[in-house]
Every structure is written in C-alpha cells, then in structure tokens.
Design a protein around this motif. Sequence first.
Motif, PDB file in Angstrom:
ATOM      1  N   ALA A 289     -21.393 -41.934  24.497  1.00 46.64           N
ATOM      2  CA  ALA A 289     -21.609 -42.207  25.475  1.00 46.64           C
ATOM      3  C   ALA A 289     -21.223 -40.735  26.051  1.00 46.64           C
ATOM      4  N   ASP A 290     -21.695 -41.217  28.064  1.00 47.95           N
ATOM      5  CA  ASP A 290     -21.243 -39.596  28.190  1.00 47.95           C
ATOM      6  C   ASP A 290     -19.939 -40.585  29.242  1.00 47.95           C
ATOM      7  N   GLN A 291     -20.043 -41.986  29.548  1.00 47.77           N
ATOM      8  CA  GLN A 291     -18.387 -42.499  29.432  1.00 47.77           C
ATOM      9  C   GLN A 291     -18.706 -44.234  29.527  1.00 47.77           C
ATOM     10  N   PHE A 292     -17.255 -44.020  29.295  1.00 49.78           N
ATOM     11  CA  PHE A 292     -16.789 -44.977  28.854  1.00 49.78           C
ATOM     12  C   PHE A 292     -15.669 -46.513  29.630  1.00 49.78           C
ATOM     13  N   HIS A 293     -16.643 -47.321  30.112  1.00 52.18           N
ATOM     14  CA  HIS A 293     -15.929 -48.070  31.230  1.00 52.18           C
ATOM     15  C   HIS A 293     -15.080 -49.338  30.308  1.00 52.18           C
ATOM     16  N   ALA A 294     -14.477 -49.343  29.090  1.00 50.26           N
ATOM     17  CA  ALA A 294     -13.694 -50.706  29.330  1.00 50.26           C
ATOM     18  C   ALA A 294     -12.839 -50.652  28.056  1.00 50.26           C
ATOM     19  N   LEU A 295     -11.931 -49.922  28.008  1.00 50.35           N
ATOM     20  CA  LEU A 295     -10.923 -48.827  26.901  1.00 50.35           C
ATOM     21  C   LEU A 295     -10.561 -50.155  27.798  1.00 50.35           C
ATOM     22  N   ASP A 296      -9.159 -50.994  26.124  1.00 54.10           N
ATOM     23  CA  ASP A 296      -8.806 -51.961  26.630  1.00 54.10           C
ATOM     24  C   ASP A 296      -7.236 -52.395  25.328  1.00 54.10           C
ATOM     25  N   ARG A 297      -7.348 -50.839  24.795  1.00 57.07           N
ATOM     26  CA  ARG A 297      -6.157 -50.878  23.467  1.00 57.07           C
ATOM     27  C   ARG A 297      -6.221 -49.034  22.678  1.00 57.07           C
ATOM     28  N   LEU A 298      -5.387 -48.611  22.926  1.00 49.43           N
ATOM     29  CA  LEU A 298      -5.030 -47.533  22.798  1.00 49.43           C
ATOM     30  C   LEU A 298      -5.793 -47.420  20.760  1.00 49.43           C
ATOM     31  N   LYS A 299      -5.495 -47.620  20.457  1.00 41.90           N
ATOM     32  CA  LYS A 299      -5.946 -47.592  19.116  1.00 41.90           C
ATOM     33  C   LYS A 299      -7.913 -47.121  19.165  1.00 41.90           C
ATOM     34  N   ILE A 300      -8.010 -47.251  19.958  1.00 41.37           N
ATOM     35  CA  ILE A 300      -9.405 -47.344  20.735  1.00 41.37           C
ATOM     36  C   ILE A 300      -9.487 -45.870  20.746  1.00 41.37           C
ATOM     37  N   ALA A 301      -8.893 -45.626  21.979  1.00 34.30           N
ATOM     38  CA  ALA A 301      -8.809 -44.533  22.489  1.00 34.30           C
ATOM     39  C   ALA A 301      -8.723 -43.598  21.284  1.00 34.30           C
ATOM     40  N   ASN A 302      -7.755 -43.651  20.205  1.00 34.65           N
ATOM     41  CA  ASN A 302      -6.916 -42.621  19.354  1.00 34.65           C
ATOM     42  C   ASN A 302      -8.146 -42.467  18.390  1.00 34.65           C
ATOM     43  N   ARG A 303      -9.150 -43.598  18.053  1.00 35.99           N
ATOM     44  CA  ARG A 303      -9.875 -43.088  16.993  1.00 35.99           C
ATOM     45  C   ARG A 303     -11.144 -42.626  18.474  1.00 35.99           C
ATOM     46  N   LEU A 304     -11.379 -42.832  19.140  1.00 41.60           N
ATOM     47  CA  LEU A 304     -12.130 -42.138  20.257  1.00 41.60           C
ATOM     48  C   LEU A 304     -12.137 -40.431  19.519  1.00 41.60           C
ATOM     49  N   SER A 305     -10.958 -40.562  19.889  1.00 43.91           N
ATOM     50  CA  SER A 305     -10.365 -39.218  20.089  1.00 43.91           C
ATOM     51  C   SER A 305     -10.481 -38.276  18.857  1.00 43.91           C
TER      52      SER A 305
ATOM     53  N   ILE B 145     -19.855 -44.105  17.175  1.00 40.61           N
ATOM     54  CA  ILE B 145     -21.390 -44.628  17.984  1.00 40.61           C
ATOM     55  C   ILE B 145     -20.916 -43.976  19.936  1.00 40.61           C
ATOM     56  N   ILE B 146     -20.007 -44.258  19.846  1.00 43.87           N
ATOM     57  CA  ILE B 146     -19.232 -43.927  21.343  1.00 43.87           C
ATOM     58  C   ILE B 146     -18.807 -43.037  21.618  1.00 43.87           C
ATOM     59  N   ALA B 147     -18.108 -42.271  20.547  1.00 43.32           N
ATOM     60  CA  ALA B 147     -18.558 -40.804  20.874  1.00 43.32           C
ATOM     61  C   ALA B 147     -19.337 -39.380  20.970  1.00 43.32           C
ATOM     62  N   ASP B 148     -20.249 -40.439  19.772  1.00 47.97           N
ATOM     63  CA  ASP B 148     -21.655 -39.497  19.942  1.00 47.97           C
ATOM     64  C   ASP B 148     -22.002 -40.346  20.628  1.00 47.97           C
TER      65      ASP B 148
ATOM     66  N   ASN C 294     -23.774 -52.729  26.577  1.00 45.69           N
ATOM     67  CA  ASN C 294     -22.474 -53.283  26.265  1.00 45.69           C
ATOM     68  C   ASN C 294     -22.333 -52.880  24.729  1.00 45.69           C
ATOM     69  N   ARG C 295     -23.647 -52.734  24.074  1.00 48.45           N
ATOM     70  CA  ARG C 295     -23.503 -52.734  22.705  1.00 48.45           C
ATOM     71  C   ARG C 295     -23.759 -51.385  21.916  1.00 48.45           C
ATOM     72  N   ALA C 296     -23.047 -51.152  20.961  1.00 49.98           N
ATOM     73  CA  ALA C 296     -23.103 -49.658  20.333  1.00 49.98           C
ATOM     74  C   ALA C 296     -24.342 -49.385  19.707  1.00 49.98           C
ATOM     75  N   GLU C 297     -24.686 -50.552  19.067  1.00 46.91           N
ATOM     76  CA  GLU C 297     -26.007 -49.618  18.439  1.00 46.91           C
ATOM     77  C   GLU C 297     -27.182 -49.946  19.135  1.00 46.91           C
ATOM     78  N   GLU C 298     -27.244 -50.771  20.006  1.00 47.56           N
ATOM     79  CA  GLU C 298     -28.436 -50.451  21.350  1.00 47.56           C
ATOM     80  C   GLU C 298     -28.040 -49.220  21.844  1.00 47.56           C
ATOM     81  N   LEU C 299     -27.757 -48.586  21.994  1.00 46.35           N
ATOM     82  CA  LEU C 299     -26.779 -47.503  23.154  1.00 46.35           C
ATOM     83  C   LEU C 299     -27.705 -46.288  21.966  1.00 46.35           C
ATOM     84  N   ALA C 300     -27.653 -46.272  21.024  1.00 49.71           N
ATOM     85  CA  ALA C 300     -27.618 -45.852  19.444  1.00 49.71           C
ATOM     86  C   ALA C 300     -28.952 -45.535  19.497  1.00 49.71           C
ATOM     87  N   THR C 301     -29.506 -46.566  19.480  1.00 50.09           N
ATOM     88  CA  THR C 301     -30.842 -46.360  18.876  1.00 50.09           C
ATOM     89  C   THR C 301     -31.726 -45.988  20.709  1.00 50.09           C
ATOM     90  N   LYS C 302     -31.765 -46.729  21.883  1.00 53.04           N
ATOM     91  CA  LYS C 302     -32.218 -46.348  23.152  1.00 53.04           C
ATOM     92  C   LYS C 302     -32.130 -44.968  23.384  1.00 53.04           C
TER      93      LYS C 302
END
Length: 245
Positions: free
Chosen positions: A99-115, A94-97, A57-65
């Motif tokens: 994560a394989d699946q994302f469970h917590a999309l809560d704003r369209l702004k985030i979807a746009n940036r991910l895309s 970081i998430i786009a790079d 649930n933390r971007a940096e942790e995913l990017a390290t682990k």
Amino acid sequence: MDEIEKRVHTVLEKINQAAAQANRDPATVTLVAVTKTWPIETLLAAYAAGLRHFGENRAEELATKRPAIEKQLGTDNGIVWHFIGTVQSRKTKIIADYADQFHALDRLKIANRLSQRLLENGRFLPTFLEINISGEASKSGFNCTQWETCATQQAELRTVVNTLKTLPGVSLKGLMTMAPWHAPESEIKTVFARTHQLAQWVQAEMGLERPLQLSMGMTDDYPLAIAAGATHVRVGRALFGSRHR
Ligand SMILES: *Cc1c(COP(=O)(O)O)cnc(C)c1O
C-alpha cells in the motif's frame, strides 16, 4: 466513450460542482477509485480514463492486483494504491509492502506492526486514523462519539497521535470516517462536520505542522463530504456499478 469513461466524467463533474459550491479548489479533492472486487481489466479501463488513485480493502487482493497492473503498465505508472479496509494483525506485512497510503488505522497494535515491517522494507506509509463518530457498532475506528466533551476519548487520541510520531515509516496524514448507513442527510452532514472539527482540534492540540487531510464520502454522499472539507473521496459504485460478488 466507454461506460467507465462516462462515469468517471460524471463523478469528476460532481466533484467540481461540490468544490465550487464550497469555495474550494477541486484540485484539493482526490478521487480514490474503489476497485475492490473488480478485475484487472476494470482497473486498466479506469487508468485509461485518467484515474491514478485506486482503493482496495482486502490485503490479498491488493497483493495480487498491484503486481498484475505493474506487469502491464510498468512500475512507473503513476498509480497510488490506497488501502481503505480494516487490517488484521497477521496481514500488516502485506499492507506495509503493497500500500502507498492507508486509510483505516483503528488500533495502535496495527501501527506498531506496520512500522516494524516498514523499517525492514524501507517504505513509508502515510496513514489516516479511522474515526467512529456515529457510534454505530458495525463501524470500526477510534471511538470519537463524544470527542468534544469526553476526556477519555480526547486522551486516547493524544496517545495515538503521540505514539505515531515515534513510529518510523508510519506518518499521520489525516482522519477517515464513514457516514452512518441509511441515515437522513442531516445526520450524515453532522458526522462529516464533526470529523472536520476533530481534525482541526487534533492539529491545534497536538501542534501538527500541516493540516490533517480528510478521507470521507462514498458513492451516496461524496458531494456532502466535499462540502464538509473532504480531501479524499472513496468512490466505488458510481464509477464501476454495483459489485458483482
Ligand atoms: C467499498 C468502500 C467504499 C466505496 O463504496 P461505494 O459505496 O461503492 O462508493 C469506500 N470506502 C470503504 C472503506 C469501502 O469499503
């Protein structure tokens, strides 16, 4: 058997039981082992016990682990990395790079940036919309407290689903919700049941080809979530004990 192996066994047993009671095939339930805050050694032990879905649930942790695990097990290790936390705008890359699946999309702004980033890196990110059914202010997610009757909430969902259809790289996989904290069982059941109904409504209303998946259920309530149709349970403490930070 080591401790983690025993706990994995117990959780899988409970998943099987809950699925059987609901007349569901246990294979339709994915156990996402929530490894947040735990070190690489814990992930390796979970892997050795057979688990292949990890939740952070933390971007940096995913990017390290993720790279650390790939260094040990190779990139072809079969692990699916689920990002289950809220994403801040500046961490979308970081998430786009990673994560394989994302469970917590809560704003369209985030979807746009991910895309945008997914277009650059050529990756693909199945995504769950986080849904706030209980109305607790501490919970993020799209406001669906009265989705059955509220035209505004329904309209927002239509907009979100329609927008996702147009965004390359991001695809709508399902809905995610969290039960209210310290609530009576009846209330938790209601939240899960209403989320299930919402998924069916969205599918029919928006003419989606495939049923939406349901990410719901944590250590204290995953059997209830399975009874209500959960396809992904996100379990941390039952597998690894209480967090050490
Ligand atoms: C930590 C966390 C979980 C797992 O919670 P447990 O109670 O440890 O099972 C599930 N989902 C999310 C979004 C989390 O942050």
